[in-house]
Structure formats: C-alpha cells, structure tokens
Design a protein around this motif. Structure first.
Motif, mmCIF file in Angstrom:
data_model
loop_
_atom_site.group_PDB
_atom_site.id
_atom_site.type_symbol
_atom_site.label_atom_id
_atom_site.label_comp_id
_atom_site.label_asym_id
_atom_site.label_seq_id
_atom_site.Cartn_x
_atom_site.Cartn_y
_atom_site.Cartn_z
ATOM 1 N N ASP A 214 0.852 -1.192 0.000
ATOM 2 C CA ASP A 214 0.000 0.000 0.000
ATOM 3 C C ASP A 214 0.889 1.244 0.000
ATOM 4 N N VAL A 215 0.574 2.191 -0.868
ATOM 5 C CA VAL A 215 1.409 3.383 -1.041
ATOM 6 C C VAL A 215 1.323 4.281 0.195
ATOM 7 N N LEU A 216 2.497 4.610 0.756
ATOM 8 C CA LEU A 216 2.574 5.539 1.877
ATOM 9 C C LEU A 216 2.881 6.952 1.401
ATOM 10 N N GLU A 217 3.783 7.064 0.430
ATOM 11 C CA GLU A 217 4.185 8.361 -0.105
ATOM 12 C C GLU A 217 4.477 8.224 -1.592
ATOM 13 N N ILE A 218 4.207 9.287 -2.342
ATOM 14 C CA ILE A 218 4.604 9.362 -3.744
ATOM 15 C C ILE A 218 4.876 10.826 -4.049
ATOM 16 N N ASN A 219 6.020 11.125 -4.647
ATOM 17 C CA ASN A 219 6.350 12.530 -4.853
ATOM 18 C C ASN A 219 5.856 13.036 -6.208
ATOM 19 N N GLU A 220 5.930 14.348 -6.361
ATOM 20 C CA GLU A 220 5.395 15.000 -7.554
ATOM 21 C C GLU A 220 6.096 14.518 -8.815
ATOM 22 N N ASN A 221 7.400 14.331 -8.705
ATOM 23 C CA ASN A 221 8.174 13.904 -9.875
ATOM 24 C C ASN A 221 7.713 12.536 -10.369
ATOM 25 N N CYS A 222 7.397 11.640 -9.443
ATOM 26 C CA CYS A 222 6.928 10.308 -9.833
ATOM 27 C C CYS A 222 5.553 10.392 -10.507
ATOM 28 N N LEU A 223 4.697 11.254 -9.998
ATOM 29 C CA LEU A 223 3.382 11.443 -10.627
ATOM 30 C C LEU A 223 3.548 11.918 -12.064
ATOM 31 N N ASN A 224 4.491 12.838 -12.272
ATOM 32 C CA ASN A 224 4.734 13.344 -13.624
ATOM 33 C C ASN A 224 5.272 12.252 -14.536
ATOM 34 N N ILE A 225 6.202 11.449 -14.011
ATOM 35 C CA ILE A 225 6.799 10.377 -14.815
ATOM 36 C C ILE A 225 5.733 9.385 -15.257
ATOM 37 N N LEU A 226 4.838 9.022 -14.324
ATOM 38 C CA LEU A 226 3.790 8.039 -14.618
ATOM 39 C C LEU A 226 2.581 8.665 -15.295
ATOM 40 N N GLN A 227 2.703 9.967 -15.647
ATOM 41 C CA GLN A 227 1.656 10.712 -16.345
ATOM 42 C C GLN A 227 0.348 10.711 -15.559
ATOM 43 N N LEU A 228 0.496 10.957 -14.247
ATOM 44 C CA LEU A 228 -0.656 11.053 -13.353
ATOM 45 C C LEU A 228 -0.828 12.489 -12.913
ATOM 46 N N ASP A 229 -2.069 12.897 -12.720
ATOM 47 C CA ASP A 229 -2.366 14.246 -12.259
ATOM 48 C C ASP A 229 -2.095 14.358 -10.765
ATOM 49 N N SER A 230 -1.661 15.553 -10.328
ATOM 50 C CA SER A 230 -1.408 15.774 -8.902
ATOM 51 C C SER A 230 -2.645 15.510 -8.068
ATOM 52 N N ARG A 231 -3.804 15.679 -8.679
ATOM 53 C CA ARG A 231 -5.057 15.430 -7.951
ATOM 54 C C ARG A 231 -5.290 13.947 -7.692
ATOM 55 N N ASP A 232 -4.498 13.103 -8.380
ATOM 56 C CA ASP A 232 -4.621 11.652 -8.172
ATOM 57 C C ASP A 232 -3.905 11.193 -6.909
ATOM 58 N N ARG A 233 -3.117 12.090 -6.280
ATOM 59 C CA ARG A 233 -2.306 11.684 -5.132
ATOM 60 C C ARG A 233 -3.155 11.081 -4.013
ATOM 61 N N GLU A 234 -4.257 11.743 -3.662
ATOM 62 C CA GLU A 234 -5.099 11.250 -2.565
ATOM 63 C C GLU A 234 -5.665 9.869 -2.875
ATOM 64 N N ARG A 235 -5.963 9.630 -4.157
ATOM 65 C CA ARG A 235 -6.488 8.321 -4.542
ATOM 66 C C ARG A 235 -5.405 7.250 -4.484
ATOM 67 N N ILE A 236 -4.181 7.622 -4.830
ATOM 68 C CA ILE A 236 -3.087 6.652 -4.894
ATOM 69 C C ILE A 236 -2.578 6.284 -3.513
ATOM 70 N N VAL A 237 -2.402 7.313 -2.654
ATOM 71 C CA VAL A 237 -1.891 7.043 -1.307
ATOM 72 C C VAL A 237 -2.881 6.151 -0.558
ATOM 73 N N HIS A 238 -2.364 5.100 0.074
ATOM 74 C CA HIS A 238 -3.121 4.072 0.808
ATOM 75 C C HIS A 238 -3.788 3.046 -0.110
#
Length: 529
Positions: A214-238
């Motif tokens: 289960d994802v604990l942390e993911i940084n902005e750079n990784c979101l950009n690399i995986l072509q994910l929106d910053s707004r997806d962070r809350e969905r991805i974490v946990h």
C-alpha cells in the motif's frame, strides 16, 4: 555478579573510605544549568519514551506513593515522575535534577547498576545513609541500540512499607520495553528523514509503500513520470502500488520474493516520443529482519540513452565508411571498363540510347563518389541552381522505371526560388526519396511532388499513397543498416541526411499505416556558403 554480593562489597569499600552513614547526603558532581539543559536536549527522545511507559506503569498502581527517577548513562538525574509528595521529600534531601549518583555519595542502586550493568535493588538498611533507610530503590539500566553501552537508567523509589520482591523484575521488563521503543523510534526517524530527502528531490521519482504494497508516499516527480495528475495523489496514497502501470509488477515481485530489483529500464511513451527511466525497487527491514517498507526510485536516462545511441551510430558510420570505400573502388573498376569500351565503339556504333547510357554510367560514377561521403569527406561545389530543373532531370530517367511498375508521378511547382547546391548530390537525394516511394507501392500507385517556399527554405514534398510506416520504423529511419527492404542496406536515408546537413537543410517524415508517407526536403535559399 550476585546482587547481594555487589551490595556487600560496596559497603565494605565504603567503610574503608571512611564514609559516615549518618552524615548528610553530599553530591560533589552535578551539571550546571547550561549543561543540564543541553543534556535534556540530547535525551528528548529517551525521556519522551520513558514518560510514555512510566505513565502507563503508574496508572496501574493508583493509590501508591511511587517515584520514578530517570538518569543518563553517567548517573546524572534528568527527570522525576510520580507522586508529588515523594518528589518534594527527596528534593529536600538534595536529590534534584542535575546531580550525579556516584560511588562518592555512598551505596546507591543507580551507581551500582551502571557500574555492574545489571538491575540492582537496595531496600532499607542496604543503603549506606540513614537518610535513605526508609526507602526501597529499584534500578534497571537500558542500553543503546541493543549494544552493551548503557544509555541511561530508570529507578523506582517507594517507601519501605510498600517494598515488593517483584518490583525489580517489573522495572527490568519496563526498561527492556523502553530500550526497544527507543530503537524503533530512531529507526523510524531515520527512515522518515531518508524518505523526506528522497521525496523532496527533483531528480528522482519516489514511491514508498508498506510491507504489503500500500502506497505511503509518492512525490510530484513520480506522478509526472507516470503521467498522473497531482489530484490523483489522494487516490493513490493508501491504495495498492500493484495497480500502477510500468512499476507495479516490480513492487509485487520485491515484496513476494523479498529481494531488490535494481537497474530496471522502463520505457514510457510521451506524446510522439519515448522517454527512458531506470527503476530501483529496494526492501527495507527492521532489526528483526521484518519487512517494513519498500522504496522505489526512478530517474530519467533518456539523454544517456540518446548519447549511447549516437555513439553506437558513430561506430556503425565508421564501419559503413570502411565498407563504402572498399566497395566503391571495386565497383569503379568494372564501370571504368564498360565506359571505356563504349567510348571506343563511339557513337558510330549506332548503339541505341548511346548518350543516355553514357549519362547513366557517369551518374553511377558520381553516385559512388557520393557514397564515399560515408568513408571520407569530399569536396562539393555549390552553384546557383533550381530544384525543379534538377528534379526534371531525375524524373526523365526515373519516370521510365516508375511507369513499368504502374507508379504515376505528378509534379507541381507552386513557388520556386534559386538555391545554392551541389547538383549531383541533390540529384541523389531526390533519387533516393523517389526510390523509397516507389518501393512503398509494390502494386502501383501515385507519387506527388510539390515545390513551394516556406520561410527561408525551398520545400520539396514527396507524397505517396503506399503502405505507410509505423512510429518505430520512422523513429529509426536514417540509422545505418536499419532497413525494411529485403535487399536494402539501410544507407539511403542516412546518405540523404548527410547531404542535406552539408547543405544546411533538413528532412521531415510523416506517415500513416495504409494511407501513405510524406517526405519534406528543406533547402535554404539566400544562404552564403
């Protein structure tokens, strides 16, 4: 050493030193106010853990007048906890924060526990001072990171009437729990700092998961690399990292197999190009070898890949040059013979198309010379010329061959300007492009040529309605020895690019599968060579 033996030997030593059991307690060593403040700062973590455990211990013994004393590794008192009346009472004896319990004070559980590295209890008359005979003192040491180095002690003080034989065992268990908790918090703190440092970097894409993925942390750079929106962070974490494309599989393997995956090359398509990343997935364990976290890091190696590709192409070009020089000489020999024999027979031989044959032999000789560009630089002669004039000369020859293969060639001049070029090299460019277009039309078709001007360039556009090319084939177009033709050598487009570069021009290719391919040649005008 047996506890009773330790106390007895200490009493004998105290008598030999002439210590008076009825004299007041005298503390010769103590921290200054500044030193105490500094040591309290050093022991913030330890005191916080001690406070947490002692609060739990004292809450289970409500109604009893207990006092807890915490010291550092040298026996200097850092803090008191427990019954306020008992704290006041011991402070009246001069036992306050900052003073040191050592051998000079007389028999005491704190100095004995530190000296012998074991739990010690002193009850009533075990003490060397009559002032302490009304107390029972139990001291247990705790250690640094599981080593034999004492980090500090905790002491439970009760009135003599409340003494109990199990208190020392209880306190030893609490000291062990304190030691483990301190170690765990330090590990977590170090892991937290490491995670923060990694997560805040702009160079790496970082994902941190727990032991089940289960994802604990993911940084902005990784979101950009995986072509994910910053707004997806809350969905991805946990949520599970296994669902993340490109990297989820490697986290799954790392957790299941308990092994690191290092140097995994990941290719991610971005619009019309590709970027390349190096992925490391590393498991982290606690002191008991239990998996606690998995950290994945990605960094961009696109430029490194491009550099590597350039170096490989240079190696191919060097080899191609060597081959070109050798085969060019081999071809020139029979050409020279054929040309010589034709010239001897002369025009009077009434050989059909004599002039055309001689022209083509000359052009073949020039093509070989141009081919030698790959092997060694050649002197080119730039003159004022028109692309349509050169093109018509090429079509007068190529048109016959195209007609035999049911390929219709149309040419339209929208706008033309004078350029400076080497006529023979530009002929070869046009011929190579037309040959590629014809080979894309195995069952016949159309090739349309358009000349116009865009900005400071004469543009010559070749369009066919052939098979078209994939993104991968277009991306590799121009690489030495890369070809889709059964009998090709992959040097045609490479030679075209080299010629255009020497003319300060360039080429663009667009293609759609089943629709066709368009090649735009750009040659500058009003350029001084």
């Amino acid at each position: 050493m047996n506890e009773e033996t330790v106390i007895w030997e200490n009493k004998q030593q105290s008598k030999q030193l002439g210590n008076d059991s009825i004299r007041p307690l005298i503390f010769n060593k103590y921290y200054s106010e500044v030193e105490l403040k500094a040591q309290l700062s050093n022991y913030i973590l330890e005191l916080d853990v001690i406070s947490s455990f002692i609060e739990t211990l004292l809450s289970s013994m409500k109604g009893e007048r207990f006092l807890i004393v915490a010291t550092d590794h040298k026996g200097y008192i850092l803090a008191f906890k427990g019954d306020t009346t008992s704290i006041t009472k011991v402070k009246q004896l001069g036992i306050i924060e900052g003073i040191q319990f050592n051998e000079e004070v007389g028999e005491n559980s704190i100095s004995l526990s530190i000296q012998h590295k074991q739990p010690i209890q002193m009850i009533g008359k075990d003490h060397s001072h009559t002032y302490l005979e009304g107390f029972a003192c139990y001291t247990a040491p705790f250690y640094s990171d599981g080593s034999e180095q004492i980090l500090g002690t905790i002491t439970l003080v009760t009135e003599l009437v409340s003494a109990h034989p199990h208190f020392l065992s209880l306190l030893s268990a609490v000291a062990g729990s304190i030691q483990r908790e301190i170690q765990l918090r330090r590990q977590n703190s170090q892991q937290f700092l490491l995670n923060r440092a990694l997560l805040e970097t702009n160079y790496y894409g970082i994902v941190v998961t727990d032991d089940v993925g289960d994802v604990l942390e993911i940084n902005e750079n990784c979101l950009n690399i995986l072509q994910l929106d910053s707004r997806d962070r809350e969905r991805i974490v946990h949520s599970s990292v296994f669902t993340l494309v490109h990297i989820g599989t490697y986290f799954h393997r790392c957790i299941n197999e308990r092994m690191a995956y290092l140097g995994i090359e990941i290719t991610i398509e971005e619009q019309s190009s590709y970027r390349y990343y190096m992925l490391d997935v590393v498991p982290f364990y606690d002191c008991s070898q239990k998996l606690i976290q998995v950290v994945g890091s990605m960094h961009d190696i696109t430029e490194m890949k491009k550099t590597d590709e350039i170096l490989r192409n240079k190696e191919k070009l060097i080899f191609a040059g060597e081959v070109a020089v050798s085969i060019a000489h081999e071809i020139r020999n029979p050409l020279t013979t054929v040309k010589g024999l034709l010239q001897i027979s002369g025009k009077n031989s009434k050989l059909l198309h004599y002039d055309l044959i001689m022209s083509e032999l000359e052009r073949m000789n020039l093509i070989i010379s141009d081919f030698l560009i790959l092997g060694k630089p050649q002197v080119v002669q730039f003159k004022n010329d028109y692309c349509n004039t050169i093109l018509q000369e090429v079509l007068s020859i190529f048109g016959i061959q195209a007609g035999m293969k049911d390929v219709v060639i149309t040419c339209e001049v929208i706008e033309e300007v004078e350029i400076k070029c080497d006529r023979n090299q530009i002929k070869q460019v046009f011929l190579n492009i037309l040959s590629n277009g014809q080979e894309a039309l195995p069952c016949g078709g159309e090739i349309t040529i358009t000349l116009d001007v865009t900005k400071s360039y004469q543009r010559i556009r070749f369009s066919d309605n052939g098979e078209g090319m994939t993104e991968e084939v277009m991306r590799k177009a121009g690489e030495p020895f890369h070809t889709t033709k059964p009998n090709g050598n992959g040097l045609g487009i490479m030679i075209v690019k080299k010629i255009l570069t020497s003319h300060n021009g360039y080429m663009e290719i667009t293609s759609d599968i089943g629709v066709g391919t368009t090649v735009d040649i750009y040659l500058p005008h009003h350029v001084k060579f």
